[in-house]
Write a protein that holds these residues in place. Structure first.
Motif, PDB file in Angstrom:
ATOM      1  N   VAL A  43      -6.104   0.523   9.378  1.00  0.00           N
ATOM      2  CA  VAL A  43      -5.586  -0.834   9.483  1.00  0.00           C
ATOM      3  C   VAL A  43      -4.543  -1.093   8.409  1.00  0.00           C
ATOM      4  N   VAL A  44      -4.864  -0.712   7.166  1.00  0.00           N
ATOM      5  CA  VAL A  44      -3.921  -0.916   6.064  1.00  0.00           C
ATOM      6  C   VAL A  44      -2.647  -0.124   6.296  1.00  0.00           C
ATOM      7  N   ALA A  45      -2.801   1.133   6.742  1.00  0.00           N
ATOM      8  CA  ALA A  45      -1.630   1.961   6.985  1.00  0.00           C
ATOM      9  C   ALA A  45      -0.745   1.353   8.071  1.00  0.00           C
ATOM     10  N   ALA A  46      -1.381   0.768   9.097  1.00  0.00           N
ATOM     11  CA  ALA A  46      -0.606   0.142  10.162  1.00  0.00           C
ATOM     12  C   ALA A  46       0.177  -1.050   9.646  1.00  0.00           C
ATOM     13  N   VAL A  47      -0.455  -1.829   8.772  1.00  0.00           N
ATOM     14  CA  VAL A  47       0.244  -2.977   8.178  1.00  0.00           C
ATOM     15  C   VAL A  47       1.417  -2.513   7.347  1.00  0.00           C
ATOM     16  N   GLU A 133      -4.966  -8.316  -6.242  1.00  0.00           N
ATOM     17  CA  GLU A 133      -3.764  -8.736  -5.517  1.00  0.00           C
ATOM     18  C   GLU A 133      -3.526  -7.964  -4.225  1.00  0.00           C
ATOM     19  N   LEU A 134      -4.289  -6.884  -3.990  1.00  0.00           N
ATOM     20  CA  LEU A 134      -4.061  -6.040  -2.819  1.00  0.00           C
ATOM     21  C   LEU A 134      -5.333  -5.935  -1.986  1.00  0.00           C
ATOM     22  N   GLY A 135      -5.180  -5.535  -0.757  1.00  0.00           N
ATOM     23  CA  GLY A 135      -6.326  -5.339   0.129  1.00  0.00           C
ATOM     24  C   GLY A 135      -6.691  -3.891   0.292  1.00  0.00           C
ATOM     25  N   TYR A 136      -6.274  -3.043  -0.626  1.00  0.00           N
ATOM     26  CA  TYR A 136      -6.584  -1.614  -0.521  1.00  0.00           C
ATOM     27  C   TYR A 136      -6.671  -1.014  -1.921  1.00  0.00           C
ATOM     28  N   VAL A 159      -4.751   4.623  -1.754  1.00  0.00           N
ATOM     29  CA  VAL A 159      -5.510   5.661  -2.449  1.00  0.00           C
ATOM     30  C   VAL A 159      -6.848   5.859  -1.742  1.00  0.00           C
ATOM     31  N   GLY A 160      -7.131   7.100  -1.386  1.00  0.00           N
ATOM     32  CA  GLY A 160      -8.394   7.417  -0.731  1.00  0.00           C
ATOM     33  C   GLY A 160      -9.538   7.428  -1.717  1.00  0.00           C
ATOM     34  N   ALA A 161     -10.569   8.191  -1.413  1.00  0.00           N
ATOM     35  CA  ALA A 161     -11.799   8.122  -2.193  1.00  0.00           C
ATOM     36  C   ALA A 161     -11.956   9.258  -3.190  1.00  0.00           C
ATOM     37  N   THR A 162     -10.930  10.090  -3.366  1.00  0.00           N
ATOM     38  CA  THR A 162     -11.058  11.210  -4.298  1.00  0.00           C
ATOM     39  C   THR A 162      -9.831  11.288  -5.187  1.00  0.00           C
ATOM     40  N   VAL A 163     -10.060  11.310  -6.511  1.00  0.00           N
ATOM     41  CA  VAL A 163      -8.989  11.425  -7.502  1.00  0.00           C
ATOM     42  C   VAL A 163      -9.403  12.449  -8.552  1.00  0.00           C
TER      43      VAL A 163
END
Length: 379
Positions: A43-47, A133-136, A159-163
């Motif tokens: 969803v975020v990527a689509a936005v 300030e962000l939704g992701y 940013v995904g779940a692994t860093v």
């Protein structure tokens, strides 16, 4: 409800337990977590993509002079979330010794931080959190003493779940998404030099640095990706790629899952989670051999002296913690921290030291202490 039935049968001891029941339940629990995250990222990527089209921007230069994917300009200041939802279980950034005893806490981490990564010298911690300030999610970084917590902005990259923070604490490798596909990226801790390293259509995740900082090892879900949980794809293999960019090299070529790799501190060996045990191999994939632990383990991580591997495994507990992990809130399965002696193979389980999912990994602060994003491990 097969999950409940299986657990009830085992708990009441009225029938002989199915040895594969817990493993199946664990994978379903973890798949539910991962699929929810994947839908949110899409969803975020689509936005993001829609914004990019709307402004007609293909590339944009950030305030630091980086070239980053196009889109609207994000806020210049990002702040941490300071309060958890009502009823949420707090994660404690606990310092735990090799007997499983909590000896202290790390201060300064925001309440929604997860997936912490400690630099090789123990000085710096990178993590994932969601700015107010962000939704992701974005990357956070701070000193291990709690100093200077701040976000590293990755404009238009979720940013995904692994860093993973580099050995010299100058860069962070991470799983990032711009079009719904997860690839490996690198960014400086000052926010400069954002670079996409991989472009494979399958999910790339769990990056880890070589001790000399020149190479990143990671797993790729492969041609038959498990869309609910790429880490459990039967075609998942281990790859390496130069940290400065270049062609990836496939390290494993197996008919089973290889995932969540890490380097030994001398840089000569890679360990990964593989089937029901771990696998070890030379960095070119040769001399592959099993490292049996006698249970389904996740995210093996070497101690600085190379003598011990810390990892996690699932624990079937009646109370699953409700936690805020970055931009997601909900109940999560519990993983228990364990140690394996590299020389003898002896495994020590910390039965009361739990974390919320294996997206949180045990992180070495020094040879005698781990950073654990601790939650209650009841039952």
């Amino acid at each position: 409800m097969p999950d409940v039935q299986e657990v009830f049968r085992v708990a009441t001891n009225k029938v002989k337990p199915d040895p594969n029941a817990l493993e199946r339940q664990q994978k379903r629990q973890r798949s539910s977590t991962r699929s929810t995250r994947a839908r949110a990222y899409l969803v975020v990527a689509a936005v993001i993509a829609a914004l990019a089209i709307a402004v007609g921007a293909i590339m944009r230069t950030s305030d630091h002079g980086d070239t980053t994917p196009g889109g609207s300009t994000p806020p210049t200041t990002l702040t941490f979330v300071t309060a958890l939802p009502s009823g949420a279980d707090a994660q404690t950034p606990a310092i735990v010794d090799l007997r499983g005893h909590q000896t202290g806490k790390v201060t300064g981490l925001p309440v929604d931080a997860f997936a912490a990564s400690v630099s090789a010298d123990g000085s710096t911690i990178a993590f994932v959190a969601s700015p107010s300030e962000l939704g992701y999610n974005q990357i956070g970084v701070m000193g291990a003493d709690g100093s200077d917590p701040h976000f590293i902005s990755t404009p238009h990259v979720v940013v995904g779940a692994t860093v993973a923070i580099s050995p010299d604490a100058s860069k962070v490798a991470f799983e990032g998404l711009t079009t719904g596909n997860a690839d490996i990226y690198v960014v400086g801790v000052d926010g400069t030099e954002l670079r996409q390293l991989t472009t494979d259509p399958a999910t790339d995740q769990y990056p880890q640095w070589s001790p000399d900082g020149t190479t990143i090892v990671y797993d790729n879900a492969g041609a038959r990706e498990n869309s609910e949980d790429p880490q459990f794809s039967k075609t998942a293999e281990i790859f390496t790629i130069p940290a400065g960019g270049g062609a990836p090299t496939q390290v494993t070529h197996n008919s089973w899952t290889d995932a969540a790799p890490s380097y030994s501190p001398d840089g000569k060996t890679i360990v990964d989670q593989s089937a029901q045990d771990f696998s070890m191999m030379d960095t070119d994939g040769s001399n592959e051999r099993r490292f049996p632990i006698g249970m389904g383990g996740f995210t093996p991580r070497w101690s600085p002296d190379g003598e011990t591997i810390a990892f996690s495994h699932y624990k079937n507990v009646p109370d699953r913690p409700a936690v805020q992990l970055g931009d997601e809130y909900g109940e999560r399965p519990v993983v228990i921290v364990a140690l394996a002696n590299v020389a003898s193979g002896k495994v020590t389980r910390f039965t009361s030291v739990g974390m919320a999912t294996d997206l949180n990994t045990p992180q070495w602060l020094d040879n005698g202490h781990l950073l654990i994003m601790r939650v209650p491990a009841k039952g």
